[in-house]
Design an enzyme around this catalytic site. Structure first.
Site, mmCIF file in Angstrom:
data_model
loop_
_atom_site.group_PDB
_atom_site.id
_atom_site.type_symbol
_atom_site.label_atom_id
_atom_site.label_comp_id
_atom_site.label_asym_id
_atom_site.label_seq_id
_atom_site.Cartn_x
_atom_site.Cartn_y
_atom_site.Cartn_z
ATOM 1 N N THR A 63 7.120 -18.461 3.141
ATOM 2 C CA THR A 63 6.705 -17.585 4.236
ATOM 3 C C THR A 63 5.518 -16.733 3.818
ATOM 4 O O THR A 63 5.423 -15.547 4.148
ATOM 5 C CB THR A 63 7.867 -16.715 4.752
ATOM 6 O OG1 THR A 63 9.095 -17.463 4.710
ATOM 7 C CG2 THR A 63 7.638 -16.313 6.209
ATOM 8 N N GLU B 23 12.244 -22.112 -3.575
ATOM 9 C CA GLU B 23 11.349 -21.353 -2.697
ATOM 10 C C GLU B 23 12.066 -20.106 -2.199
ATOM 11 O O GLU B 23 13.031 -20.204 -1.442
ATOM 12 C CB GLU B 23 10.911 -22.213 -1.507
ATOM 13 C CG GLU B 23 10.042 -21.485 -0.493
ATOM 14 C CD GLU B 23 9.799 -22.286 0.767
ATOM 15 O OE1 GLU B 23 9.539 -21.669 1.824
ATOM 16 O OE2 GLU B 23 9.857 -23.536 0.706
ATOM 17 N N ARG C 182 11.111 -12.913 3.486
ATOM 18 C CA ARG C 182 11.676 -12.436 4.751
ATOM 19 C C ARG C 182 12.503 -11.176 4.598
ATOM 20 O O ARG C 182 12.976 -10.622 5.599
ATOM 21 C CB ARG C 182 12.556 -13.532 5.378
ATOM 22 C CG ARG C 182 11.836 -14.830 5.650
ATOM 23 C CD ARG C 182 12.796 -15.851 6.253
ATOM 24 N NE ARG C 182 12.223 -17.183 6.252
ATOM 25 C CZ ARG C 182 12.883 -18.277 6.633
ATOM 26 N NH1 ARG C 182 14.134 -18.174 7.037
ATOM 27 N NH2 ARG C 182 12.299 -19.462 6.593
ATOM 28 N N LYS D 1 3.317 -28.709 3.919
ATOM 29 C CA LYS D 1 4.658 -28.497 4.461
ATOM 30 C C LYS D 1 4.642 -28.905 5.930
ATOM 31 O O LYS D 1 3.739 -28.509 6.672
ATOM 32 C CB LYS D 1 5.046 -27.022 4.324
ATOM 33 C CG LYS D 1 6.341 -26.630 5.020
ATOM 34 C CD LYS D 1 6.645 -25.165 4.766
ATOM 35 C CE LYS D 1 7.890 -24.726 5.512
ATOM 36 N NZ LYS D 1 8.289 -23.344 5.170
#
Length: 221
Positions: A82, A54, A58, A142
């Site tokens: 994200t 993953e 960011r 998640k």
């Protein structure tokens, strides 16, 4: 809805029917500041036995890192983390992401992830959010931030009333705490970053990353 990973190439067909939650016991959560590190890092993780990676959105290098991993590391199943907007969904699909992970969800984001055709793990931290996703046909999620949101005790409490929900807990999990999560019946895998420490990436110590990945992959036993 069970998220299955589409093959990127014919050689990846073995993972085409696998859930993201079942690819490996640990999904490395990767933050990259230099896209030049993407390919050697991914190769080290795959060599250590962690194919699902993953890459979080960011940093400015995230999309290029996903693109490079997807194109140059055939054994990697590269996903985007994200993901918080429909634009993120479009951008990461174009870069070659094969699954999507969000820290939370809205109806608009959920619809965009569903429309992408990619497997996705929307983030939850409360029982109400879990029930709302189950109502919408989503049963793989998640759990974030795992330690701050109640950890193993919280997930264990959810397993009796909501056994159809399966989770990838992420947030504050370490090599020491991961086994207690993986022992729960409603946990398919955990997400963590301890196998990609910042100092190892900065030093380009890919052998160390591969060793740490192998320790994490051994948790499957």
């Amino acid at each position: 809805m069970t998220s299955s990973v589409p093959p990127a190439t014919p050689s990846a067909a073995a993972t085409s029917d696998a859930s993201v939650l079942d690819l490996a016991p640990v999904v490395p959560v990767v933050v990259l500041h230099d896209a030049a590190d993407a390919v050697p890092l991914a190769r080290a993780l795959v060599a250590g036995g962690l194919p699902a990676i993953e890459v979080t959105l960011r940093t400015p290098a995230a999309l290029e890192s996903i693109r490079a991993m997807a194109a140059e590391v055939p054994g990697a199943v590269v996903g985007a983390g994200t993901v918080i907007s429909p634009e993120h969904v479009r951008e990461t699909m174009a870069a070659g992401a094969r699954f999507l992970v969000s820290p939370g969800w809205t109806d608009a984001l959920l619809e965009a992830m569903r429309a992408s055709g990619l497997p996705f793990l929307p983030g939850v931290s409360t029982t109400s959010e879990v029930v709302a996703l189950l109502e919408r046909g989503v049963n793989e999620m998640k759990f974030f931030p795992a330690e701050a949101a109640g950890g193993t005790a919280y997930l264990k409490a959810l397993s009796a009333p909501l056994p159809q929900a399966r989770f990838c807990p992420t947030g504050g999990i370490s090599l020491a705490s991961a086994p207690s999560y993986l022992a729960l019946p409603n946990v398919g895998c955990v997400g963590g970053s301890w196998m990609v420490p910042g100092d190892a990436v900065a030093a380009k110590d890919w052998d160390r990353v591969a060793r740490l990945a192998a320790e994490a992959a051994a948790l499957a036993a």
